[in-house]
Write a protein that holds these residues in place. Structure first.
Motif, PDB file in Angstrom:
ATOM      1  N   VAL A 222      33.081  41.393  44.288  1.00 44.48           N
ATOM      2  CA  VAL A 222      31.825  41.543  43.564  1.00 44.48           C
ATOM      3  C   VAL A 222      30.797  40.586  44.157  1.00 44.48           C
ATOM      4  O   VAL A 222      31.109  39.441  44.494  1.00 44.48           O
ATOM      5  N   CYS A 223      29.565  41.080  44.306  1.00 47.49           N
ATOM      6  CA  CYS A 223      28.504  40.317  44.978  1.00 47.49           C
ATOM      7  C   CYS A 223      27.214  40.323  44.165  1.00 47.49           C
ATOM      8  O   CYS A 223      27.013  41.155  43.277  1.00 47.49           O
TER       9      CYS A 223
ATOM     10  N   ALA B  92      33.113  42.392  36.042  1.00 45.90           N
ATOM     11  CA  ALA B  92      33.690  42.774  37.333  1.00 45.90           C
ATOM     12  C   ALA B  92      35.099  42.213  37.486  1.00 45.90           C
ATOM     13  O   ALA B  92      36.001  42.885  38.005  1.00 45.90           O
ATOM     14  N   ARG B  93      35.303  40.993  37.037  1.00 48.87           N
ATOM     15  CA  ARG B  93      36.638  40.396  37.109  1.00 48.87           C
ATOM     16  C   ARG B  93      37.634  41.187  36.266  1.00 48.87           C
ATOM     17  O   ARG B  93      38.777  41.421  36.677  1.00 48.87           O
ATOM     18  N   THR B  94      37.183  41.592  35.089  1.00 48.11           N
ATOM     19  CA  THR B  94      38.050  42.386  34.223  1.00 48.11           C
ATOM     20  C   THR B  94      38.448  43.688  34.908  1.00 48.11           C
ATOM     21  O   THR B  94      39.561  44.197  34.726  1.00 48.11           O
ATOM     22  N   ALA B  95      37.538  44.204  35.725  1.00 43.11           N
ATOM     23  CA  ALA B  95      37.811  45.452  36.440  1.00 43.11           C
ATOM     24  C   ALA B  95      38.630  45.231  37.704  1.00 43.11           C
ATOM     25  O   ALA B  95      38.909  46.189  38.430  1.00 43.11           O
ATOM     26  N   GLY B  96      38.991  43.974  37.981  1.00 45.11           N
ATOM     27  CA  GLY B  96      39.857  43.712  39.121  1.00 45.11           C
ATOM     28  C   GLY B  96      39.154  43.263  40.380  1.00 45.11           C
ATOM     29  O   GLY B  96      39.747  43.289  41.466  1.00 45.11           O
ATOM     30  N   TYR B  97      37.891  42.829  40.273  1.00 46.40           N
ATOM     31  CA  TYR B  97      37.149  42.364  41.445  1.00 46.40           C
ATOM     32  C   TYR B  97      37.159  40.834  41.486  1.00 46.40           C
ATOM     33  O   TYR B  97      37.179  40.173  40.443  1.00 46.40           O
ATOM     34  N   ARG B  98      37.103  40.275  42.694  1.00 47.74           N
ATOM     35  CA  ARG B  98      37.040  38.819  42.844  1.00 47.74           C
ATOM     36  C   ARG B  98      35.674  38.431  43.420  1.00 47.74           C
ATOM     37  O   ARG B  98      35.081  39.193  44.196  1.00 47.74           O
ATOM     38  N   PRO B  99      35.159  37.237  43.069  1.00 48.13           N
ATOM     39  CA  PRO B  99      33.817  36.826  43.522  1.00 48.13           C
ATOM     40  C   PRO B  99      33.740  36.664  45.037  1.00 48.13           C
ATOM     41  O   PRO B  99      34.673  36.162  45.676  1.00 48.13           O
ATOM     42  N   CYS B 100      32.633  37.088  45.592  1.00 47.95           N
ATOM     43  CA  CYS B 100      32.370  36.941  47.024  1.00 47.95           C
ATOM     44  C   CYS B 100      32.251  35.458  47.376  1.00 47.95           C
ATOM     45  O   CYS B 100      31.634  34.677  46.642  1.00 47.95           O
ATOM     46  N   LYS B 101      32.813  35.057  48.512  1.00 41.93           N
ATOM     47  CA  LYS B 101      32.752  33.659  48.928  1.00 41.93           C
ATOM     48  C   LYS B 101      31.464  33.324  49.670  1.00 41.93           C
ATOM     49  O   LYS B 101      31.207  32.158  49.966  1.00 41.93           O
ATOM     50  N   ARG B 102      30.651  34.348  49.965  1.00 41.66           N
ATOM     51  CA  ARG B 102      29.385  34.084  50.652  1.00 41.66           C
ATOM     52  C   ARG B 102      28.244  33.885  49.658  1.00 41.66           C
ATOM     53  O   ARG B 102      27.531  32.895  49.702  1.00 41.66           O
ATOM     54  N   CYS B 103      28.069  34.821  48.741  1.00 45.03           N
ATOM     55  CA  CYS B 103      26.961  34.702  47.785  1.00 45.03           C
ATOM     56  C   CYS B 103      27.375  34.018  46.489  1.00 45.03           C
ATOM     57  O   CYS B 103      26.523  33.665  45.676  1.00 45.03           O
TER      58      CYS B 103
ATOM     59  N   PRO C 201      28.779  34.736  43.360  1.00 48.76           N
ATOM     60  CA  PRO C 201      28.131  35.214  42.128  1.00 48.76           C
ATOM     61  C   PRO C 201      28.615  34.507  40.869  1.00 48.76           C
ATOM     62  O   PRO C 201      27.980  34.608  39.823  1.00 48.76           O
ATOM     63  N   ASP C 202      29.739  33.785  40.973  1.00 45.88           N
ATOM     64  CA  ASP C 202      30.275  33.080  39.802  1.00 45.88           C
ATOM     65  C   ASP C 202      29.656  31.697  39.626  1.00 45.88           C
ATOM     66  O   ASP C 202      29.981  30.987  38.677  1.00 45.88           O
ATOM     67  N   GLU C 203      28.739  31.296  40.532  1.00 46.60           N
ATOM     68  CA  GLU C 203      28.052  30.019  40.418  1.00 46.60           C
ATOM     69  C   GLU C 203      26.613  30.255  39.981  1.00 46.60           C
ATOM     70  O   GLU C 203      26.078  31.353  40.155  1.00 46.60           O
ATOM     71  N   PRO C 204      25.954  29.216  39.401  1.00 42.73           N
ATOM     72  CA  PRO C 204      24.548  29.383  39.005  1.00 42.73           C
ATOM     73  C   PRO C 204      23.703  29.858  40.175  1.00 42.73           C
ATOM     74  O   PRO C 204      23.847  29.380  41.301  1.00 42.73           O
TER      75      PRO C 204
ATOM     76  N   SER D  44      19.312  41.816  35.466  1.00 41.31           N
ATOM     77  CA  SER D  44      20.365  41.043  36.106  1.00 41.31           C
ATOM     78  C   SER D  44      21.582  41.946  36.296  1.00 41.31           C
ATOM     79  O   SER D  44      22.027  42.604  35.350  1.00 41.31           O
ATOM     80  N   PHE D  45      22.097  42.000  37.505  1.00 37.83           N
ATOM     81  CA  PHE D  45      23.269  42.841  37.751  1.00 37.83           C
ATOM     82  C   PHE D  45      24.037  42.332  38.962  1.00 37.83           C
ATOM     83  O   PHE D  45      23.542  41.504  39.745  1.00 37.83           O
ATOM     84  N   PHE D  46      25.245  42.832  39.114  1.00 35.21           N
ATOM     85  CA  PHE D  46      26.107  42.527  40.254  1.00 35.21           C
ATOM     86  C   PHE D  46      26.707  43.844  40.725  1.00 35.21           C
ATOM     87  O   PHE D  46      26.728  44.826  39.984  1.00 35.21           O
ATOM     88  N   TYR D  47      27.166  43.861  41.961  1.00 37.14           N
ATOM     89  CA  TYR D  47      27.792  45.096  42.429  1.00 37.14           C
ATOM     90  C   TYR D  47      29.166  44.792  43.023  1.00 37.14           C
ATOM     91  O   TYR D  47      29.382  43.757  43.659  1.00 37.14           O
ATOM     92  N   GLY D  48      30.085  45.689  42.760  1.00 38.89           N
ATOM     93  CA  GLY D  48      31.428  45.569  43.299  1.00 38.89           C
ATOM     94  C   GLY D  48      31.665  46.616  44.371  1.00 38.89           C
ATOM     95  O   GLY D  48      31.100  47.712  44.319  1.00 38.89           O
ATOM     96  N   VAL D  49      32.481  46.267  45.352  1.00 36.56           N
ATOM     97  CA  VAL D  49      32.811  47.177  46.447  1.00 36.56           C
ATOM     98  C   VAL D  49      34.272  47.583  46.281  1.00 36.56           C
ATOM     99  O   VAL D  49      35.174  46.739  46.360  1.00 36.56           O
ATOM    100  N   THR D  50      34.491  48.857  46.021  1.00 35.58           N
ATOM    101  CA  THR D  50      35.844  49.320  45.698  1.00 35.58           C
ATOM    102  C   THR D  50      36.815  49.159  46.858  1.00 35.58           C
ATOM    103  O   THR D  50      38.015  48.966  46.646  1.00 35.58           O
TER     104      THR D  50
END
Length: 389
Positions: free
Chosen positions: A48-49, A72-83, A85-88, A37-43
């Motif tokens: 994060v997606c 990712a949030r701790t690193a300053g990224y916000r969740p993508c509104k398309r995918c 990632p913060d929802e089940p 399980s992983f997520f990726y952030g775009v600098t």
């Protein structure tokens, strides 16, 4: 500035080069990994997606990997509104499948697998696997069933066969006839004519739950019904197929009747006869789920809905159970209310209770597994308790 860099450094989990390459391939192919399980952030965007996100693919140099969205949030990224990632994860999958099902069921020209996969942000192969796991059939199979449902509706409205075929989205008569035989059990013209040209053999027999009617087309059993009056049972069959030829069965049908009577007495034995199951795609999925419920067990309508991947379709599941025409062979009697109550049954609550009690006793019987495989079925003659009329 220095503080921000330090925060990012502690939030990003160390990733070995080989693993980073595997994660990047998953991002490129828009597919999650089964064992990671992983997520990726775009600098460049600080977003994060999920790996399956349908958004534009980022440059490799701008991607950072995270084990969790919180990291990712701790690193300053916000969740993508398309995918999201913060929802089940299941919510996103269900939404994708619902959109795909809607397109397959309503669009005149069937959308391609590639188009559906692109909309979901997945590769075609991965989308095919996700769709079949969630819906129970492939996208192609779902589209065929949806066209069959539209064809049936048009024929029932009295549309000309040719008009109904093209209105349902078929490219011509040949594919329409193939789908109609699979889902309607007969050619479109025969369905429109109320079963005209079809021959349905039938017989009535005594069982300890009352009289039972057994009917079959050339494809298999199409009706198993309980009742107290032979004329009423035949009238019900005639109402389903008003213009079909109903033929009283001869001795060659006795084996099928005996097998059905044996099933009623011992539901756990199953029925090794072909069935001519006619219904919508949803109904067929429900009926398949019912046949997977072991004798001696019960489930609620909500449980069946969850098993077919439609957790919000409890009422529709109840409707499919009520539409079942193959008593015991498609064991809708094993579905009960959420509180354990019997709920409805086409052939009466007393018969439903009797069947459930019988199955519970059979499950608990110590010598159930030692019974000879052929006991209770008398080939070439009727079951001893049967009286065909």
């Amino acid at each position: 500035m220095t503080t921000t860099v330090a925060t990012v450094a502690t939030a990003v989990a160390p990733v070995a080069p080989d693993e980073a390459e595997e994660l990047w391939r998953a991002v490129v192919e828009r597919r999650p990994l089964d064992d990671r399980s992983f997520f990726y952030g775009v600098t460049s965007t600080r977003i994060v997606c999920r790996p399956g996100c349908p958004s534009r693919r980022p440059a490799r140099a701008n991607v950072r990997f995270f084990d969790t969205v919180d990291a990712a949030r701790t690193a300053g990224y916000r969740p993508c509104k398309r995918c999201r990632p913060d929802e089940p994860a299941g919510q996103g999958v269900r939404a994708c499948l619902e959109r795909a099902c809607h397109r397959l069921a309503t669009e005149e020209e069937e959308p391609s697998l590639a188009a559906l996969a692109a909309e979901a942000g997945l590769s075609p192969a991965h989308f095919q696997r996700v769709f079949k796991a969630g819906v129970g059939v492939s996208p192609k199979g779902y589209a065929r069933a949806a066209r069959a449902t539209r064809l049936k509706a048009a024929l029932n409205r009295g549309e000309r066969v040719t008009d109904a075929i093209y209105e349902a989205g078929f490219g011509g008569p040949a594919p329409a006839h193939a789908v109609a035989r699979e889902h309607l059990g007969m050619p479109p013209s025969a369905w429109r004519a109320g079963g005209a040209g079809q021959v349905i053999r039938h017989a009535q027999a005594d069982s300890d739950l009352g009289r039972v009617l057994v009917a079959a087309t050339a494809r298999g059993l199409c009706d198993i019904a309980f009742g107290d009056d032979d004329e009423a049972l035949r009238a019900g069959l005639r109402a389903r197929f008003p213009k079909a030829t109903l033929e009283p069965a001869d001795d060659s049908f006795a084996e099928a009747v005996a097998a059905v009577l044996a099933l009623i007495e011992q539901p756990a034995r199953g029925l090794d006869l072909p069935l001519d199951v006619q219904g919508t795609l949803f109904q067929r999925r429900v009926w398949d789920a019912l046949r997977a419920i072991p004798a001696g067990e019960t489930v609620s309508y909500a449980e069946v809905a969850a098993r077919i991947g439609r957790p919000n379709a409890t009422r529709a599941v109840a409707g499919a159970c009520a539409a079942n025409r193959l008593a015991v062979a498609v064991p809708c009697h094993r579905v009960v209310a959420a509180d354990g109550g019997l709920s409805g049954y086409r052939w009466g609550p007393d018969r439903k209770r009797a069947l459930l009690d019988r199955e519970a006793e059979g499950r608990d019987a110590e010598n159930m597994d030692s019974a000879p495989a052929g006991e209770g079925v008398h080939r070439g003659s009727l079951h001893p308790s049967a009286k065909v009329g």
